[in-house]
Design an enzyme around this catalytic site. Sequence first.
Site, PDB file in Angstrom:
ATOM      1  N   LYS A 224      -1.620   1.168   0.264  1.00 53.28           N
ATOM      2  CA  LYS A 224      -1.176   2.204  -0.663  1.00 53.28           C
ATOM      3  C   LYS A 224       0.323   2.494  -0.573  1.00 53.28           C
ATOM      4  O   LYS A 224       0.859   3.199  -1.424  1.00 53.28           O
ATOM      5  CB  LYS A 224      -2.001   3.481  -0.492  1.00 53.28           C
ATOM      6  CG  LYS A 224      -3.493   3.306  -0.669  1.00 53.28           C
ATOM      7  CD  LYS A 224      -3.917   2.457  -1.851  1.00 53.28           C
ATOM      8  CE  LYS A 224      -3.941   3.121  -3.176  1.00 53.28           C
ATOM      9  NZ  LYS A 224      -5.148   3.835  -3.501  1.00 53.28           N
TER      10      LYS A 224
ATOM     11  N   SER B 261     -13.028  -0.018   5.184  1.00 60.29           N
ATOM     12  CA  SER B 261     -13.079  -0.734   3.898  1.00 60.29           C
ATOM     13  C   SER B 261     -12.697  -2.199   4.097  1.00 60.29           C
ATOM     14  O   SER B 261     -13.210  -3.084   3.403  1.00 60.29           O
ATOM     15  CB  SER B 261     -12.170  -0.076   2.861  1.00 60.29           C
ATOM     16  OG  SER B 261     -10.808  -0.268   3.161  1.00 60.29           O
TER      17      SER B 261
HETATM   18  N1  PMP Z   1      -9.394   0.791   1.220  1.00 64.58           N
HETATM   19  C1  PMP Z   1      -8.751   1.892   1.598  1.00 64.58           C
HETATM   20  C2  PMP Z   1      -8.873   2.354   3.029  1.00 64.58           C
HETATM   21  C3  PMP Z   1      -8.003   2.610   0.662  1.00 64.58           C
HETATM   22  O1  PMP Z   1      -7.366   3.730   1.047  1.00 64.58           O
HETATM   23  C4  PMP Z   1      -7.950   2.145  -0.679  1.00 64.58           C
HETATM   24  C5  PMP Z   1      -7.190   2.915  -1.709  1.00 64.58           C
HETATM   25  N2  PMP Z   1      -7.755   4.180  -1.993  1.00 64.58           N
HETATM   26  C6  PMP Z   1      -8.653   1.000  -1.036  1.00 64.58           C
HETATM   27  C7  PMP Z   1      -9.358   0.341  -0.050  1.00 64.58           C
HETATM   28  C8  PMP Z   1      -8.725   0.482  -2.453  1.00 64.58           C
HETATM   29  O2  PMP Z   1      -7.536   0.106  -3.035  1.00 64.58           O
HETATM   30  P1  PMP Z   1      -7.279   0.320  -4.597  1.00 64.58           P
HETATM   31  O3  PMP Z   1      -6.988   1.794  -4.788  1.00 64.58           O
HETATM   32  O4  PMP Z   1      -6.093  -0.533  -4.897  1.00 64.58           O
HETATM   33  O5  PMP Z   1      -8.488  -0.063  -5.351  1.00 64.58           O
END
Ligand code: PMP
Length: 357
Positions: free
Chosen positions: A52, A293
């Site tokens: 991010k 994630s």
């Molecule tokens: N994993 C984590 C830990 C995140 O903070 C985010 C962003 N919110 C994402 C995955 C997903 O990324 P995106 O917002 O580009 O879909």
Amino acid sequence: MTIRTTDGRGRLFASVLDTVGDTPCIRINRIAPKHVTVYVKAEAFNPAASVKDRLALNIIEAAERDGRLKPGQTVVEATSGNTGIGLAMVCAAKGYPLVVTMADSFSIERRRLMRFLGAKVVLTPRAEKAMGMYNKAKELAEQNGWFLARQFETKDNADIHENTTAREILGDFEGERLDYFVTGYGTGGTLAGVGRVLRKERPGTKIICSEPANAALVSSGTPQERVGEDAAKGHPAWQPHSIQGWTPDFIPYVLQEAIDGGYYDQMIPIPGPDGIAWSKRLAAEEGIFCGISAGATFACAMKVAETAPEGSVMLVMLPDTGERYLSSPLFEGIPEDMTEEERAISLSTPTAQMAAE
Ligand code: PMP
């Protein structure tokens, strides 16, 4: 084996902001099945340790360029953490005050990190889900004349992934095979931005997306109700899940582009515990320290690998570091005190044996 040496980056950096992006794609050597080659794109190498940072920097700089953000104006945003941490880093470096709204269900480290980086954090009740923090940020912006970052709707989100993340992948895999690109979604910025480019420039690469098994909003097929670009209300398929940063309780407008444009070949549901298990294995067996994630995206890649043809090459997005999950289920079962085994190790030296006698 020769001794390792390093040469520096070959440049001096005028600001921490110039260190955002250009994260490494690293081969997995021990935990992936032998018939596939798996690389991970480790976004923890960004200065505030998540993917991010890219979006935070672009939201601020795009708004500066077209005058939507005035010098010294307060920035406000709803975030599950990483966007807030990235924005706090960018706002600290550029001198903007920052207020973040965040549901009180996200890890304590996230709040403290943002405050450490100079931001104010306004907590919203977890019962109000992501919509609660999102509405609070909108109200604060309207009430106080602050600049609302709008990560879930702004085109500056996917644009930066088109211009950096995707370009880095093209560059690093130039002349190399790349059969699968695997990602999850939070706002959908990574998927939409990388999808735009891979569909055009690497049409042979299959794009695999994943979402929490108990919040499979896209797989449910139920469309999101919207008022303009904004979600009108929470999505019925959402349930609380442990994959922080993935899938808010609505389908973001940024992600809608990827859905409508057919930017993914498969959407695979992943249970939270699988994400935690693979994050632990990445750390303990590969030395790659990443969040839940990231583990969930890797779990998705391992599912795809089960049926992938011999010799397939995969790239898996790992969005952040594991260090911001110390108080979360990721570290459950990781003891603070010495275990039996550790006590036995300690007792194995002569001085310990003498003291015990
Ligand atoms: N994993 C984590 C830990 C995140 O903070 C985010 C962003 N919110 C994402 C995955 C997903 O990324 P995106 O917002 O580009 O879909």
